[in-house]
Scaffold this active site. Structure first.
Site, PDB file in Angstrom:
ATOM      1  CG  ASN A 155      -1.689   1.291   1.379  1.00  0.00           C
ATOM      2  OD1 ASN A 155      -2.530   1.607   0.555  1.00  0.00           O
ATOM      3  ND2 ASN A 155      -1.394   2.055   2.427  1.00  0.00           N
ATOM      4  CG  ASP A 296       0.496  -3.078   7.102  1.00  0.00           C
ATOM      5  OD1 ASP A 296       0.076  -3.249   8.254  1.00  0.00           O
ATOM      6  OD2 ASP A 296       0.704  -1.944   6.609  1.00  0.00           O
ATOM      7  CG  HIS A 300      -6.032   1.330   3.722  1.00  0.00           C
ATOM      8  ND1 HIS A 300      -7.172   2.068   3.964  1.00  0.00           N
ATOM      9  CD2 HIS A 300      -5.631   0.836   4.912  1.00  0.00           C
ATOM     10  CE1 HIS A 300      -7.435   2.034   5.264  1.00  0.00           C
ATOM     11  NE2 HIS A 300      -6.525   1.293   5.861  1.00  0.00           N
ATOM     12  CD  GLU A 330      -3.639  -4.146   9.335  1.00  0.00           C
ATOM     13  OE1 GLU A 330      -3.615  -3.618  10.452  1.00  0.00           O
ATOM     14  OE2 GLU A 330      -3.078  -3.647   8.334  1.00  0.00           O
TER      15      GLU A 330
END
Length: 597
Positions: A155, A296, A300, A330
């Site tokens: 991300n 992670d 997003h 996540e």
């Protein structure tokens, strides 16, 4: 998006006897999540990451919660006995890639000790060691039959890119409607990026993105002097590969396109970015033979990126002889439907089960009835692949962002005795270990770590700490938190390792089908049956209340003879389909049927 899977076309090598651990399914694992900086310091020579100067240059200050403390890969390798003794079969390793040592505004700086501020995606951060030491660690784990999952990020990178025209109040998010790609500074600005048709799903092509040549549609991004080549691979230094729209509001469009607290948000819609990340993380699989990725900030990133990335990683791993490579994202969301969306739309095999974490915390604290867990499990059908897929979800009680289960229990029961706190935390781990999912133990929970909250307050040192706040904590059980924390005779360590042995010995407890037999709208009884193949029935009974329970629980009509695995179990069913259980407060029991008679 048609993207290559790299070496996926290679012939899968045969599995040797020494590689038998590769055959374990994801739900068979007990995962131990560790931040390497806070675990064990095996080589003090790398504490400053090879950098000179004060803590703002090196990132090293073992007395500050927000800086490097010295833990490294060599120390982690030396403590594999401790981790395996707990019953863990997989180590989830916090990010080990090279980070920006220190970032943040003047007076509010902190270090990248946690690993989430990556500048070089191709190398190990020297604070943690070297690529050779990572290989030594992975090989040592594999030699023990343990797997290694790496924590990865697509991300964002570290905060390097800045904006020249950022208002004094801050770089607030600027939307695609208010600041379109083809105008500079707003809809009525000068025309730029002629012919670029946007980045929606149907337009994520090399030809279209070739027309996106200027990144100054919303802000005017620049790379500060001296940092022009800090990122690797080199293409990451060009602002054209980022969104450059200002800080995320964590809502709507900004959740995908905004900078996460200033971190440089990658334009993952760009096929160049997508393919290069496939190459980057595919190479880590090739080079080290790792067994899975925890991803992670998964929510997003646009779905099309994951729809290309996940199959490519699975193919790359299979070609490397890793048939059960596990990928889980996540997604910080407590509604099962929202979590399930990422398995159905984005193509994730699994996501971290934040819904389980939120529910089990309330249940074990007596805030809600056990029927909340029954309701949660009833929604397993929402995941792609249904109930069977839900068994692969990594479940957990707390983590490095939100805080520890010990903290949640103590905060909910500030007047409780040490004995009650210990029983509640132990019961929480029993719920984690014996219900569906792949349990994740957050390092230090087995020693009774609590902390005073999330983030830095939940990232304590396992080795003797120099952080006053960490040393001032009181562990679950009542002991002081100062000193070394590798005690294999600690009560929680012993309790969890015993649970892990029970889980390992029973296929039904690892990956069997789960049926909720009894629950209540208040604290008290929860009973579940686990079954696998043609074996008998394993009945797990929990009491989240503070009074003893005696009850009849439905079981399979053929489950007549029973033996106790944990607790006191009746030898026979009361009647076909009905079994009597008696269980004390804040306790659990496990009874196994030997099959029909």
């Amino acid at each position: 998006m048609a993207l290559a899977a790299g070496a996926a076309q290679a012939r899968t090598p045969p599995m040797s006897a020494s590689d038998a651990y590769r055959a374990r399914a994801p739900q068979d694992e007990v995962i131990y999540f560790v931040l390497p900086d806070r675990f064990a310091n095996g080589d003090p020579r790398n504490d400053r990451g090879g950098l000179a100067g004060d803590r703002l240059k090196t990132g090293y200050d073992p007395a500050d919660k927000g800086f490097y403390h010295g833990g490294d890969l060599k120390g982690l390798t030396a403590r594999l006995d401790y981790i395996q003794g707990l019953g863990a079969t997989t180590i989830w390793l916090g990010p080990i890639f090279r980070n920006k040592p220190v970032q943040g505004p003047s007076g509010h700086e902190s270090a990248g000790y946690h690993g989430y501020w990556i500048t070089d995606f191709t190398d190990v951060d020297p604070h943690f060691g070297t690529r050779a030491q990572l290989k030594t660690f992975v090989d040592a784990a594999h030699a023990r039959g343990m797997k290694v999952y790496l924590d990865i990020i697509a991300n964002h990178t570290a905060d390097v890119i800045q904006y020249r025209d950022c208002p004094a109040a801050g770089c607030d998010y600027r939307s695609k409607a208010d600041y379109p790609y083809v105008r500079k500074g707003g809809p009525r600005g000068a025309a730029i990026n002629d012919g670029f048709l946007g980045d929606q799903a149907g337009r994520q092509t090399t030809e279209n993105f070739a027309r996106l040549t200027r990144p100054d549609y919303a802000y005017e991004p620049y790379v500060p002097k001296g940092e022009e080549a800090v990122k690797a691979p080199a293409w990451l230094n060009d602002p054209i590969h980022y969104h450059n729209r200002g800080n995320s509001r964590f809502a709507g469009e900004s959740s995908t396109y905004g900078d996460f607290a200033g971190l440089d948000d990658l334009a993952t819609e760009n096929p160049r970015v997508a393919q290069d990340f496939i190459d980057i993380y595919g190479q880590w699989i090739d080079d080290f033979g790792i067994d899975g990725y925890r991803i992670d900030t998964a929510r997003h990133v646009n779905p099309e990126f994951w729809q290309a990335f996940v199959p490519a990683m699975l193919a790359r791993a299979k070609a490397r002889g890793i048939p059960n490579f596990h990928i889980f994202g996540e997604v910080y969301e407590t509604e099962p439907g929202m979590l399930a969306k990422f398995t159905r739309v984005d193509g994730y095999p699994a996501v971290l089960d934040f819904a389980f974490q939120a529910t089990v915390t309330d249940v074990v604290n007596g805030k809600v009835g056990t029927d909340r867990l029954a309701k949660l499990f009833s929604q397993d059908a929402l995941y792609q692949g249904g109930e069977a897929a839900a068994r692969q979800l990594p479940t957990f009680l707390g983590n490095h962002d939100m805080g520890r289960i010990g903290h949640f229990v103590r905060a909910a029961h500030p007047e409780a005795s040490n004995d009650e706190l210990s029983k509640r935390v132990t019961l929480a781990h029993a719920l984690l270990m014996f219900t569906r999912g792949a349990p994740v133990i957050y390092y230090g929970d087995e020693q009774g770590f609590t902390g005073s909250g999330g983030d830095r307050d939940s990232r304590q040192d396992m080795f003797p700490s120099k952080v006053a706040a960490y040393n001032g904590d009181v562990l679950i059980g009542g002991a002081a938190a100062a000193g070394d924390h590798f005690k294999t005779d600690a009560a929680l360590y012993q309790a969890i390792s015993a649970m892990a042995r029970l889980r390992a010995a029973d296929p039904a407890l690892r990956g069997g089908r789960q049926v909720v037999r009894a629950s209540d709208d208040k604290p008290g009884l929860l009973a579940i049956s686990r079954t696998a193949g043609s074996g008998g029935e394993t009945l797990v009974v929990f009491n989240t209340g503070q009074t003893a329970i005696a009850a009849q629980v439905e079981v399979d009509a053929t489950s007549r003879a029973w033996r106790a695995v944990h607790g006191s179990c009746a030898a026979t069913a009361t009647a076909p389909g009905s079994y009597r259980v008696e269980i004390g407060p804040l306790d659990y029991m496990i009874c196994v049927s030997e099959g029909g008679q």
